[in-house]
Design an enzyme around this catalytic site. Structure first.
Site, PDB file in Angstrom:
ATOM      1  N   SER B  55       2.958  -6.791  17.834  1.00 46.07           N
ATOM      2  CA  SER B  55       4.295  -7.367  17.716  1.00 46.07           C
ATOM      3  C   SER B  55       5.295  -6.571  18.544  1.00 46.07           C
ATOM      4  CB  SER B  55       4.730  -7.383  16.242  1.00 46.07           C
ATOM      5  OG  SER B  55       3.861  -8.195  15.486  1.00 46.07           O
ATOM      6  N   LYS B 174      -4.064  -3.643   8.944  1.00 43.22           N
ATOM      7  CA  LYS B 174      -2.719  -3.125   9.197  1.00 43.22           C
ATOM      8  C   LYS B 174      -1.775  -3.919   8.318  1.00 43.22           C
ATOM      9  CE  LYS B 174       1.149  -2.699  12.298  1.00 43.22           C
ATOM     10  NZ  LYS B 174       1.813  -3.106  13.549  1.00 43.22           N
ATOM     11  N   SER B 176       2.018  -4.599   7.298  1.00 44.50           N
ATOM     12  CA  SER B 176       3.435  -4.423   7.618  1.00 44.50           C
ATOM     13  C   SER B 176       4.327  -5.125   6.613  1.00 44.50           C
ATOM     14  CB  SER B 176       3.712  -4.991   9.025  1.00 44.50           C
ATOM     15  OG  SER B 176       3.017  -4.267  10.003  1.00 44.50           O
ATOM     16  N   GLY B 199       1.997  -0.295   8.433  1.00 39.64           N
ATOM     17  CA  GLY B 199       2.823  -0.758   9.541  1.00 39.64           C
ATOM     18  C   GLY B 199       4.294  -0.479   9.314  1.00 39.64           C
TER      19      GLY B 199
END
Lengths: 316, 316, 316, 316
Positions: B55, B174, B176, B199
């Site tokens: 991202s 991961k 986030s 994250g």
């Protein structure tokens, strides 16, 4: 704005019923033959045109060359006078602009463009306006803004639409939000030739009453005659009949757009003699219970031969 | 699971601090030179590796050939022992699988894969599991599941992660989401070598305490030394020092990941002598007030020369 | 701010573990006897105090006279030194003010106050600040702001908390949002004696590490010893032991606060010899499968006699 | 179901336009005189009845004795034939049941009941059904379910409404969700005398077209004549005229129900010679800019004397 029984004096708007086209697949590739055959049959209906590469068309699953082949194919197969709108959304401004113009070269009459939505927190109203203005500035064909917050997670608010409508190359909006209040707010603020196309088949008639110019409907891929008839009855002032059809359409439409989704549209096409077929993974074909439900809903609409449903007199 | 002061006995996990790489642009293209120079400098830190095409890297704005060039470049520039994780998400199963393996050929050690999320209503837990299993089955490198509901609108629930972790080629997650409860629920249910990478830079230390194996942090692109030091202090049992650093990092991290976003990370890189540059439209460079805020936050962290901030003694 | 192994120098903060009290019912009324017996037993633990009329206490189901009787009862039964915090939220400013002071007269040491949330769209940050300032101005006891967006639908943002903390009679916040980033942002901005009380049992240890002063925990109504031990181990610097307890607590805590809810807390109390009983309708008692799950979770925590679970050595 | 131009054959439904009453305050108390004067003036319009203690009436700010006094007052002041619907929502089943019957004794013809919504996670469809069935079983008057998810955070889904409609003492629904698809789905599944009352003034006409029996409208507290005229034109088959009025009403309605809220309704009442007054804190009176906006919107509707707006010929 036209109401029931009134004559239209505006010519450039996108008006009437547009079918949201599905994409038939064959093995690993797309089935262009089936795709074109569907269009030849749609050509015999009162549809105003076709939307290729939309949400119903599984556009997010397609490679660029597949998307281009589909656009060329619909142009080739569409009868004269049928308008072609092509989905052309990308996240980067430059990518969307390039794709819009590539699809224009292949025959699209207008491009349907969603807001970029991955970086939701950064997509302020100013950023969205700049994006759509930049795309519209460079586009060889008109842009139709596509509001579908249930998929993007990012609504385009009516006040933004009203500002976008000031751009001469932004021709309209397709609104799939299910919030008819958007329609009324937008129509109060835009020029008369701005198109408002409903994306919610269950609200089509109500939207027409409030001033929508037409609809881009998944249901119109399966039962175009019913959608066209609602539009036609409304414009002939036959509200009671239109309402009956609209209400009858609701359960089928809900299955296509909410509970069962694209695999249900494609299965309905298979049952009706169109080219439907399976969706691309990760979407999955309907299970047996889903298939039975689609059949039952089509029977209730009188669209399957021999079932003698309430609308059995409809033209095949 | 290791705690502060304990020795690690597991070797294959993704552990430590990974920098979420930005993508420098030059005119219409990507700036591979600047990108590689950044990595050469990162090589001198204690970073465990790099995440390309995430991202933070504006992956959604990149063409496939750009994505491939960046992956090859990070492989070429990375010091031996630095792991490379590459973002490889597409909406169609087949596209993701193909892209994962293309990036593997270019040198990625693992692929970071988000859930497909355009057709949110169709993405049931079963569909998501089938998607990740299919991708993992065909992948030449391990898959790390990427949960970032604020961007996708589709959370991957802890119970789904626990089931995905049964696949030998799904190596970690991961997360986030900012919900540390996810971490605790996942860690209770997975094999000991499954990696949990935070994250959220502001929750890094708390996550380590609860058993995270490391982090993939946007902040680590700008201030890798601070992130690495938090990790190191934690593992040496120096909690009080680690906590101070963690709390000091929060305002900067919040600016990078919430209020100002990617343009702030890139501006911080410019201020620190890395190759930052502007984002791709529709993202916009920071305005003057945003730039001043980034400078102020870096000064507060003592990361700008001559400011004599509280951490001025940090290695450049 | 204290860390593990450090001495406290602040005396007025709300520190340590507070049990979120349940309300036992008997037929149509409240069971004050059972309620007081529970408190007498809690008095023997290291709990810092009690929260009456909170979310766990089904306060929204109680008549004013019941709420007053419960407040008087906890005051009467609580051992010296145990602090009493009473939920006092109403929608109208005047009603909240009056209720806060009525509960103060009955012995509450502080009042826990949620934002008014029925008219969500009108509850701007300015309106919320005015509300809390008005309530705090007129209150005979300190106010603790209660952030529980999963129930109210209205988060109180960290920047608002920081401004509220400037009022000398706003003493702290209970945060049940599950977002530890709130904690870090708040603590950076408030005076050192401002209390930050975690409402998420699964994040208790992580919150302590980041600077929380304590917790108001539903789990502490059922297993106060475990919650107190986590707090104590943390402050003695025994992080590894604290972490093990914390992680073991997570499944039980999740059942109490997410999947099974208040009826599970009450059933756990019944199993443990406290006065639990049924919730008030529309809440329903657990079905057999829910009861079995609670028993299983308590056994896993070693809190049921004769089960020889991993923590069987805990004091009864 | 009746359409435009059709005769009604059903007598028991709640049909037509109901004004959502405001509550005038005087100092610390309620202003019963002003409240009754408003009703006497409403009696001269074509309103079908009144809703007391609704969201527009600031019911959540009222003490029980105030709520009772208002119910008795509207009963006393209402002209014969005007139906009275009273808001009676509480969180506990027993409290709602008791309050419904207390308001019935004071003259309410029906009770408007929201779902309990504080414990959102526990409010499964089964729990909601049991709640409404229990309340309806014990109620001396019919129950109208109130769906207003923007305030409660808890939608009552159409399939739940359809099941609730099987109870003989559940007479209808007020839907303020703004989702007309709810209407169509509900109407397909319920008995013909089940009332569907729109709560969204901007969607009133569209809802009537799709089969709504009427509306409970905040706009009808300020401009009852316009709302009644839309209803009347629709039933006389004059769709084009109805549509014009509906579209003209939208900006005013949006200010009352979204952007400016209850203080705007009350200020409009003041301008129009009704008893409006300030809201109860924490709600705040309009600032000068809000007041100017309300005046401007009323002038655009031709409802202020001397302004010569487009509808200046309306009866005062």
């Amino acid at each position: 704005m036209r109401g029931p029984g009134e004559e239209s004096v505006i010519c450039d708007r996108f008006e009437g019923v547009f079918a949201a086209l599905t994409t038939p697949f064959a093995g690993e590739g797309i089935a262009l033959d089936g795709f074109k055959k569907n269009i030849l049959r749609y050509n015999t209906t009162g549809l105003a045109g076709y939307v290729v590469l939309g949400s119903t068309g599984e556009a997010v699953f397609l490679a660029d060359d597949e998307a281009e082949a589909l656009t060329a194919a619909v142009r080739e197969a569409a009868a004269p006078g049928k308008k072609i709108i092509a989905g052309a959304s990308r996240e980067a401004t430059r990518s969307t602009s390039a794709f819009v113009n590539q699809l224009a070269r292949l025959g699209a009459d207008a491009a349907l463009v969603k807001p970029p939505h991955y970086y939701k927190a950064a997509m302020t109203e100013d950023v969205l306006k700049r994006y759509f203005f930049d795309v519209a500035d460079s586009a060889a064909i008109p842009i139709i803004v596509y509001n579908i917050p249930q998929n993007t997670g990012l609504p385009v608010e009516p006040r933004v639409i009203v500002e976008l409508a000031r751009h001469p190359n932004i021709a309209g909006i397709k609104d799939s939000s299910g919030r008819l209040s958007n329609l009324v707010e937008v129509i109060k603020g835009v020029r008369p030739d701005f198109s408002f196309l409903l994306g919610s088949g269950g609200l089509f008639l109500a939207g027409l009453l409030l001033g929508a110019s037409g609809g881009i409907l998944a249901a119109a891929a399966a039962v175009p005659e019913i959608c066209v008839e609602i539009y036609s009855l409304f414009h002939r002032g036959r509200l009671v009949d239109a309402r009956k059809l609209q209400i009858d359409l609701v359960p089928f439409n809900k299955a296509l757009t909410e509970t069962l989704g694209i695999p249900a549209i494609k299965h309905a096409l298979d049952l009706l003699g169109y080219s439907g077929g399976p969706p691309r993974p990760p979407l999955r074909p309907l299970d047996e219970s889903g298939k039975a439900r689609v059949r039952e809903l089509l029977e209730a609409l009188g669209r399957l031969p021999g079932t003698g449903g309430p609308a059995a007199g409809w033209p095949a």
